[in-house]
Design a protein around this motif. Structure first.
Motif, PDB file in Angstrom:
ATOM      1  N   LEU A  30       0.788  -1.235   0.000  1.00  0.00           N
ATOM      2  CA  LEU A  30       0.000   0.000   0.000  1.00  0.00           C
ATOM      3  C   LEU A  30       0.821   1.287   0.000  1.00  0.00           C
ATOM      4  O   LEU A  30       0.237   2.374  -0.040  1.00  0.00           O
ATOM      5  N   ASP A  31       2.160   1.190   0.015  1.00  0.00           N
ATOM      6  CA  ASP A  31       2.969   2.410  -0.078  1.00  0.00           C
ATOM      7  C   ASP A  31       2.691   3.085  -1.420  1.00  0.00           C
ATOM      8  O   ASP A  31       2.827   2.465  -2.475  1.00  0.00           O
ATOM      9  N   GLY A  32       2.264   4.337  -1.383  1.00  0.00           N
ATOM     10  CA  GLY A  32       1.966   5.075  -2.599  1.00  0.00           C
ATOM     11  C   GLY A  32       0.606   4.772  -3.200  1.00  0.00           C
ATOM     12  O   GLY A  32       0.273   5.282  -4.269  1.00  0.00           O
ATOM     13  N   ALA A  33      -0.209   3.940  -2.556  1.00  0.00           N
ATOM     14  CA  ALA A  33      -1.536   3.583  -3.062  1.00  0.00           C
ATOM     15  C   ALA A  33      -2.556   4.664  -2.702  1.00  0.00           C
ATOM     16  O   ALA A  33      -2.371   5.421  -1.751  1.00  0.00           O
ATOM     17  N   THR A  34      -3.635   4.730  -3.493  1.00  0.00           N
ATOM     18  CA  THR A  34      -4.742   5.636  -3.210  1.00  0.00           C
ATOM     19  C   THR A  34      -6.051   4.859  -3.295  1.00  0.00           C
ATOM     20  O   THR A  34      -6.147   3.848  -3.991  1.00  0.00           O
ATOM     21  N   ILE A  35      -7.053   5.357  -2.566  1.00  0.00           N
ATOM     22  CA  ILE A  35      -8.382   4.756  -2.592  1.00  0.00           C
ATOM     23  C   ILE A  35      -9.383   5.847  -2.952  1.00  0.00           C
ATOM     24  O   ILE A  35      -9.358   6.938  -2.389  1.00  0.00           O
ATOM     25  N   LYS A  36     -10.271   5.535  -3.912  1.00  0.00           N
ATOM     26  CA  LYS A  36     -11.262   6.491  -4.411  1.00  0.00           C
ATOM     27  C   LYS A  36     -12.653   5.850  -4.356  1.00  0.00           C
ATOM     28  O   LYS A  36     -12.796   4.647  -4.590  1.00  0.00           O
ATOM     29  N   MET A  37     -13.657   6.679  -4.079  1.00  0.00           N
ATOM     30  CA  MET A  37     -15.048   6.223  -4.055  1.00  0.00           C
ATOM     31  C   MET A  37     -15.892   7.182  -4.886  1.00  0.00           C
ATOM     32  O   MET A  37     -15.712   8.396  -4.806  1.00  0.00           O
ATOM     33  N   GLU A  38     -16.806   6.627  -5.677  1.00  0.00           N
ATOM     34  CA  GLU A  38     -17.772   7.443  -6.405  1.00  0.00           C
ATOM     35  C   GLU A  38     -19.180   6.902  -6.174  1.00  0.00           C
ATOM     36  O   GLU A  38     -19.372   5.692  -6.076  1.00  0.00           O
TER      37      GLU A  38
END
Length: 131
Positions: A30-38
């Motif tokens: 998860l280093d450098g990971a992003t989480i997005k929700m729509e």
């Protein structure tokens, strides 16, 4: 790893749940990971989403018991104004009934690979107590 979850919010309150997603095996990279929700009127709806959460905060928690699963804890949110302004959903509810929308949560790793963490209905209740 995709979880099917219904999420519920109210038009009269800010929405800030904690979502725990459990998974077996080793820690995710998860280093450098992003989480997005729509949130959209329906899956695949073109144009801008009704609600978008960019770069959601998250924690990756170790197993709490030997042989247990890890927990990816995600912290989405929406302010009360955004929820109050959402249009009536496609289910065309009667007065006092909830509107139903669709959402998903996507994890993007540092290398660009993606996993869909969760999807389901985003239910918006009218609420009772006025702000």
């Amino acid at each position: 790893m995709t979880a099917s979850l219904d999420l519920t919010a109210s038009r009269n309150l800010a929405w800030a749940p904690t979502i725990d997603l459990f998974y077996p095996g080793a820690e995710l990279p998860l280093d450098g990971a992003t989480i997005k929700m729509e949130v959209r009127l329906y899956p695949g709806q073109p144009g801008s989403p009704l609600i978008v959460g960019e770069s959601l905060a998250f924690q990756d928690l170790p197993p709490s018991a030997p042989g247990g699963q890890r927990c990816l804890r995600v912290f989405p949110g929406a302010n009360q104004d955004a929820l109050a302004a959402m249009p009536t959903g496609l289910n065309q509810p009667e007065p006092g009934e909830a509107d139903v929308y669709a959402y998903d949560i996507i994890l993007t790793y540092a290398d660009g690979q993606q996993d869909k963490l969760a999807l389901g209905r985003f239910i918006v209740e009218p609420g009772v107590t006025q702000p």
